[in-house]
Design a protein around this motif. Structure first.
Motif, PDB file in Angstrom:
ATOM      1  N   TYR A  70       0.817  -1.088  -0.080  1.00  0.00           N
ATOM      2  CA  TYR A  70      -0.166   0.018   0.099  1.00  0.00           C
ATOM      3  C   TYR A  70       0.908   1.171  -0.129  1.00  0.00           C
ATOM      4  O   TYR A  70       1.858   1.117   0.617  1.00  0.00           O
ATOM      5  N   ASP A  80      -5.244   5.167  -4.520  1.00  0.00           N
ATOM      6  CA  ASP A  80      -5.435   3.758  -5.093  1.00  0.00           C
ATOM      7  C   ASP A  80      -4.233   3.515  -5.748  1.00  0.00           C
ATOM      8  O   ASP A  80      -3.426   4.120  -6.286  1.00  0.00           O
ATOM      9  N   SER A  97      -2.956   6.567  -8.092  1.00  0.00           N
ATOM     10  CA  SER A  97      -3.729   7.654  -8.345  1.00  0.00           C
ATOM     11  C   SER A  97      -3.383   9.027  -8.175  1.00  0.00           C
ATOM     12  O   SER A  97      -3.775  10.054  -8.696  1.00  0.00           O
ATOM     13  N   PHE A 233      -7.121   0.078  -1.967  1.00  0.00           N
ATOM     14  CA  PHE A 233      -7.608   1.437  -1.760  1.00  0.00           C
ATOM     15  C   PHE A 233      -8.026   1.506  -0.318  1.00  0.00           C
ATOM     16  O   PHE A 233      -8.053   0.444   0.147  1.00  0.00           O
TER      17      PHE A 233
END
Length: 237
Positions: A70, A80, A97, A233
């Motif tokens: 992540y 994301d 993103s 996400f």
């Protein structure tokens, strides 16, 4: 590219256990974790050992582990990401993103890596899965005493769910596949949930979560149903 898919929809949880074969946190095990044009790596949250006979995930011979990464230090902690696993040594980030890392003053996570711990996979019972599913889909009826006891045993605030059916995730964005090799490229796709991870304490400490400490947030990891790449996400819970 390694290909991943869910082999069944049985729901599980991951629990801290020093003898477990799965891992939480620790240093990245793959190259490719630094997004192009930056010097700030994404972090390993969980590494799933696919040799575990219980695990409801299958892969081809290119990977024996499924790494869940992540980008905590991007997008004010909430971007994301989509990536493919090329092998047990390499990933390739397909989409981020917010591709610019946060300023140091804005970081939601300060540590370079989450603390290491071992995890064990445990199937949910019918009663456990029933009350968890009911909580997600019905806000009118409140848990009775029996339900509250089940939720207490699960330590639901720190519950890492793995697998199972999640037809709807509250506050989740539309999941769009950004893999140019996917038949559903740039289209909304079905999200096969791998894991739902809250900011759990490790060794009775959760200060390492910094801005996420004690927060009502869940990090969601899953697969594009069509190409099997990993999408992640976070959502407010």
């Amino acid at each position: 590219m390694a290909s991943f898919s869910l082999s069944n929809s049985r729901p599980f949880r991951l629990v801290l256990d020093e003898n477990g074969c799965h891992s939480f946190g620790g240093p990245a095990q793959h190259s490719g974790v630094v997004p192009s044009g930056t010097n700030v790596a994404i972090q390993q949250v969980i590494s799933l050992d696919l040799t575990d006979p219980l695990i409801p995930i299958k892969s081809d011979a290119l990977a024996s582990k499924l790494p869940l990464y992540y980008p905590f230090k991007y997008g004010f902690g909430g971007p994301d990401i989509q990536y493919e696993v090329r092998s047990d040594l390499e990933i390739d980030i397909l989409h981020l993103s917010d591709p610019e890392p946060d300023d140091k003053e804005s970081l939601y996570l300060q540590v370079e890596e989450l603390p290491s711990a071992r995890l064990r996979l445990e199937p949910l019972t019918y009663e456990q899965a029933r009350i968890l599913g009911f909580r997600r889909t019905n806000g009118y009826f409140q848990p009775n005493d029996e339900d509250r006891e089940i939720l207490s045993q699960l330590d639901v605030k720190h519950l890492i769910e793995l697998g199972g059916r999640h037809d709807y995730i509250v506050n989740a964005p539309d999941v769009i596949c950004r893999n140019p090799k996917c038949q559903s490229y740039e289209r909304r796709v079905y999200f096969d949930v791998i894991a739902m991870v809250p900011p759990i304490p490790v060794n009775n400490d959760d200060e390492f979560w910094y801005e996420f400490q004690g927060g009502d947030v869940t990090f969601c990891f899953g697969l594009c149903h069509y190409c099997g790449t990993i999408i992640a996400f976070n959502v407010a819970t």
